[in-house]
Write an enzyme that holds these catalytic residues in place. Structure first.
Site, PDB file in Angstrom:
ATOM      1  N   HIS A  34      19.821  16.370 -54.115  1.00 50.75           N
ATOM      2  CA  HIS A  34      19.744  17.569 -54.965  1.00 50.75           C
ATOM      3  C   HIS A  34      19.145  18.739 -54.171  1.00 50.75           C
ATOM      4  O   HIS A  34      19.631  19.862 -54.218  1.00 50.75           O
ATOM      5  CB  HIS A  34      18.794  17.345 -56.158  1.00 50.75           C
TER       6      HIS A  34
ATOM      7  N   CYS B 197      27.541  13.716 -59.640  1.00 47.75           N
ATOM      8  CA  CYS B 197      27.743  12.817 -58.490  1.00 47.75           C
ATOM      9  C   CYS B 197      26.407  12.348 -57.922  1.00 47.75           C
ATOM     10  O   CYS B 197      26.141  11.149 -57.882  1.00 47.75           O
ATOM     11  CB  CYS B 197      28.614  13.487 -57.433  1.00 47.75           C
TER      12      CYS B 197
ATOM     13  N   PHE C 239      39.352  -0.077 -31.726  1.00 50.69           N
ATOM     14  CA  PHE C 239      39.302  -1.506 -31.975  1.00 50.69           C
ATOM     15  C   PHE C 239      37.886  -1.931 -32.359  1.00 50.69           C
ATOM     16  O   PHE C 239      36.935  -1.394 -31.823  1.00 50.69           O
ATOM     17  CB  PHE C 239      39.761  -2.217 -30.713  1.00 50.69           C
TER      18      PHE C 239
ATOM     19  N   CYS D 216      28.554   9.023 -58.658  1.00 53.21           N
ATOM     20  CA  CYS D 216      29.019   8.389 -57.406  1.00 53.21           C
ATOM     21  C   CYS D 216      27.891   7.897 -56.505  1.00 53.21           C
ATOM     22  O   CYS D 216      28.028   6.846 -55.872  1.00 53.21           O
ATOM     23  CB  CYS D 216      29.897   9.317 -56.572  1.00 53.21           C
TER      24      CYS D 216
ATOM     25  N   LEU E  24      22.044  21.805 -57.901  1.00 52.67           N
ATOM     26  CA  LEU E  24      23.502  21.879 -57.788  1.00 52.67           C
ATOM     27  C   LEU E  24      24.035  20.521 -57.331  1.00 52.67           C
ATOM     28  O   LEU E  24      23.277  19.691 -56.822  1.00 52.67           O
ATOM     29  CB  LEU E  24      23.880  22.978 -56.792  1.00 52.67           C
TER      30      LEU E  24
HETATM   31  C1  KPC Z   1      25.150  13.067 -50.984  1.00 51.93           C
HETATM   32  C2  KPC Z   1      26.410  13.688 -51.351  1.00 51.93           C
HETATM   33  O1  KPC Z   1      27.129  14.239 -50.542  1.00 51.93           O
HETATM   34  C3  KPC Z   1      26.819  13.583 -52.726  1.00 51.93           C
HETATM   35  S1  KPC Z   1      26.342  14.943 -53.708  1.00 51.93           S
HETATM   36  C4  KPC Z   1      27.641  16.083 -53.424  1.00 51.93           C
HETATM   37  C5  KPC Z   1      27.588  17.197 -54.358  1.00 51.93           C
HETATM   38  S2  KPC Z   1      28.581  18.464 -53.808  1.00 51.93           S
HETATM   39  O2  KPC Z   1      28.298  18.735 -52.371  1.00 51.93           O
HETATM   40  O3  KPC Z   1      28.297  19.650 -54.598  1.00 51.93           O
HETATM   41  O4  KPC Z   1      29.981  18.084 -53.952  1.00 51.93           O
END
Ligand code: KPC
Ligand code: NAP
Length: 520
Positions: free
Chosen positions: A136, A81, A498, A86, A77
């Protein structure tokens, strides 16, 4: 082969091993079913796609007492990303920032002299590939053991109708279907575009199996192209951006954009605007050897074995359009209303599938908003309004209006800037804060840029821009306050930890006492 994992309680490390094995034998179907067969309730929603939208939507729906099922083709899941978008981009951007610091400080303090040294791209890609199942595994573990989500992994779901999805030989029914099928990299179509050595963000982390030579051609002029291109440049390679219109049009504030582009050029990046690739040539073994580029000054040929295309993304809307007839927009995005409903009753769409901005906040938030609507809450989602960011070698964050737009909209605009507008230009030791201290002391012009834009009449903050490090997080909260009408006086009354990376609080405090506001 299907495996029922309901009664398995794998640790995160055990999940890592499972995912590694499944990714290695991706040609053999092997679905993992985590279905609560004891629960006899009908599903409130099937989330087709277990990326950020499907996962967060599921968690929210479950939290509200509903029953959900995620169907995901990958054995994990979290979606693109952590797999190819990302997370690797942030790794590469961090490397770009580290390398720029190292090269800038070369020979000073403890910094090595990297003059003429070309560092490996493949090694960094390998670091990512080796570590990527870590996140993952956390997503699978957390979703099963802590969020109590039901899911089917490692199997492609097929939409049968608005209430039915088939996966790995089983059919599941639900009151609603939530489509979170994501998007894929758009590729070039010119002659030679199929050759090896021409990468997208997706294929780079899957397929790079050689060390690129010393020249890189990057095609595109938006976030993806710039983020990856700055990393390639920071490794010490000649990096040419081929941009068909203009670079970084998405940064509307011209001064901020100018600062960003000037710093890129200072790092040696070549920017060929108004230019397009005509074709690629083959080295005789199916690998790219050169790129023919049409520029305003005529055709140029660049010899290279490594091309990166960051051309945007196309939503994966084909199945939903074909099977369900959901309405699609001009860029293949599934059209939704503010409740995330598609044109087909009981079918919702979320995340990258509904078009730009293809940002994490939108994936997660649209998933939760769809869930809330399904569970009977009244919601209206507007993704058009958000603080934004990207990386060059720096972090670039912006929110609200550009100075130009603010001046067009309001009678009198006040700006607070760092470094301030003086004949000294950028060669002053501010802004300085975490991660820019060495620049501030040793190469002040590289310590960054920031600008706050205020409507004099209402004293309200209407825009803010930052190039440096560390402002991204605060901008998310400042933006919410700005939308509610944040004034310079309120901003100046906040407490800053700061050295505050945006400096806006301290600078606002200096000006907040003025009845008649003035630039700073
Ligand atoms: C490491 C990280 O938070 C990026 S992967 C995020 C996948 S999810 O939590 O399903 O948005
Ligand atoms: P994008 O913002 O859609 O921009 C696409 C770029 O590719 C533009 O510069 C465009 O040029 C160019 N382009 C498109 N087709 C082309 C072609 N056939 N030939 C030459 N150039 C072409 O794409 P993106 O940067 O890949 O981003 C995609 C989505 O992911 C966006 O929604 C973005 O917000 C998100 N994203 C976010 C981040 C982040 O750090 N926040 C990082 C990466 C991606 P013209 O504009 O000149 O036409």
């Amino acid at each position: 082969m299907n495996t029922d994992i309901r009664n398995e309680h794998w640790s995160i490390h055990e999940w890592q091993n499972q995912i590694d094995e499944l990714l290695e034998v991706s040609d053999q179907p092997h679905a993992l079913f985590n279905i609560n067969e004891d629960d006899t309730r009908e599903y409130d929603a099937i989330f087709l796609g277990g990326g950020a939208g499907g996962r967060f939507g599921s968690a929210y729906l479950r939290a509200m007492g509903g029953r959900q099922l995620i169907i995901e083709r990958w054995p994990f899941l979290g979606g693109s990303c952590p797999h190819n978008a990302c997370v690797p981009h942030h790794l590469f951007s961090e490397c770009a920032a580290e390398l720029m610091l190292q090269r800038t400080m070369a020979g000073r303090l403890w910094f090595q002299d990297l003059t003429g040294v070309v560092t490996s791209i493949k090694d960094v890609v390998d670091v990512f590939r080796k570590g990527r199942v870590g996140p993952h595994a956390i997503m699978n573990y957390q979703s099963k053991e802590q969020l109590d989500l039901e899911y089917v992994l490692n199997a492609e779901g097929t939409i049968i109708d608005p209430h039915t999805v088939e996966v790995a030989g089983r059919r599941f029914k639900a009151k609603n279907l939530v489509l979170g099928l994501g998007a894929r990299a758009q590729m070039l179509t010119c002659p030679g575009a199929h050759l090896k050595g021409i990468f997208s963000y997706e294929s780079l982390v899957e397929d790079l199996d050689y060390e690129p030579g010393n020249t890189v051609v990057v095609i595109g002029g938006s976030k993806t192209a710039v983020e990856y291109g700055c990393f390639f440049n920071a490794t010490g390679r000649r990096t040419i951006f081929v941009v068909r219109t203009e670079l970084l049009k998405l940064i509307h504030d011209l001064e901020t954009r100018g600062f960003v582009i000037d710093r890129m050029k200072e790092q040696g990046i070549e920017i060929w605007e108004g230019s397009e690739v005509e074709h690629f040539t083959d080295n005789g073994h199916g690998h790219v050897a050169s790129v023919q580029i049409r520029t305003p000054d005529g055709i140029q040929t660049v010899h290279t074995d490594f091309v990166f295309a960051g051309l945007g993304e196309t939503p994966n809307s084909e199945m939903a359009s074909k099977v369900l007839g959901v309405k699609i927009g001009a860029k293949n995005e599934v059209l939704v209303n503010p409740q995330l409903q598609t044109s087909v009753p009981h079918v919702y769409a979320i995340g990258d599938l509904i078009g730009g901005p293809m940002e994490m906040f939108k994936a997660r938030k649209s998933g939760t908003y769809a869930a809330r609507h399904i569970m009977g809450e009244e919601i209206a989602y507007d993704p058009q309004d958000w603080p934004d960011f990207m990386h060059t070698h720096y972090e670039v964050s912006w929110m609200g209006l550009s100075e130009e737009a603010a001046r067009a909209q309001y009678e009198n605009i006040i700006t607070i800037k760092m470094p301030p507008d003086t004949p000294d230009g950028l060669d002053v030791a501010l802004p300085a804060s975490d991660r820019t201290m060495l620049y501030a002391f040793l190469e002040p012009r590289m310590s960054g840029f920031q600008k706050l834009i205020i409507d004099e009449a209402s004293r309200r903050v209407v825009g803010a821009h930052h190039v440096g490090y560390g402002a991204k997080d605060s901008f998310q909260y400042l933006y919410q306050l700005m939308k509610q009408g944040l004034t310079i006086d309120q901003l100046g009354d906040m407490d800053e930890l700061f050295l505050n990376p945006t400096h806006f609080i301290q600078l606002s405090r200096l000006r907040a006492g003025h009845r008649k506001l003035k630039n700073l």
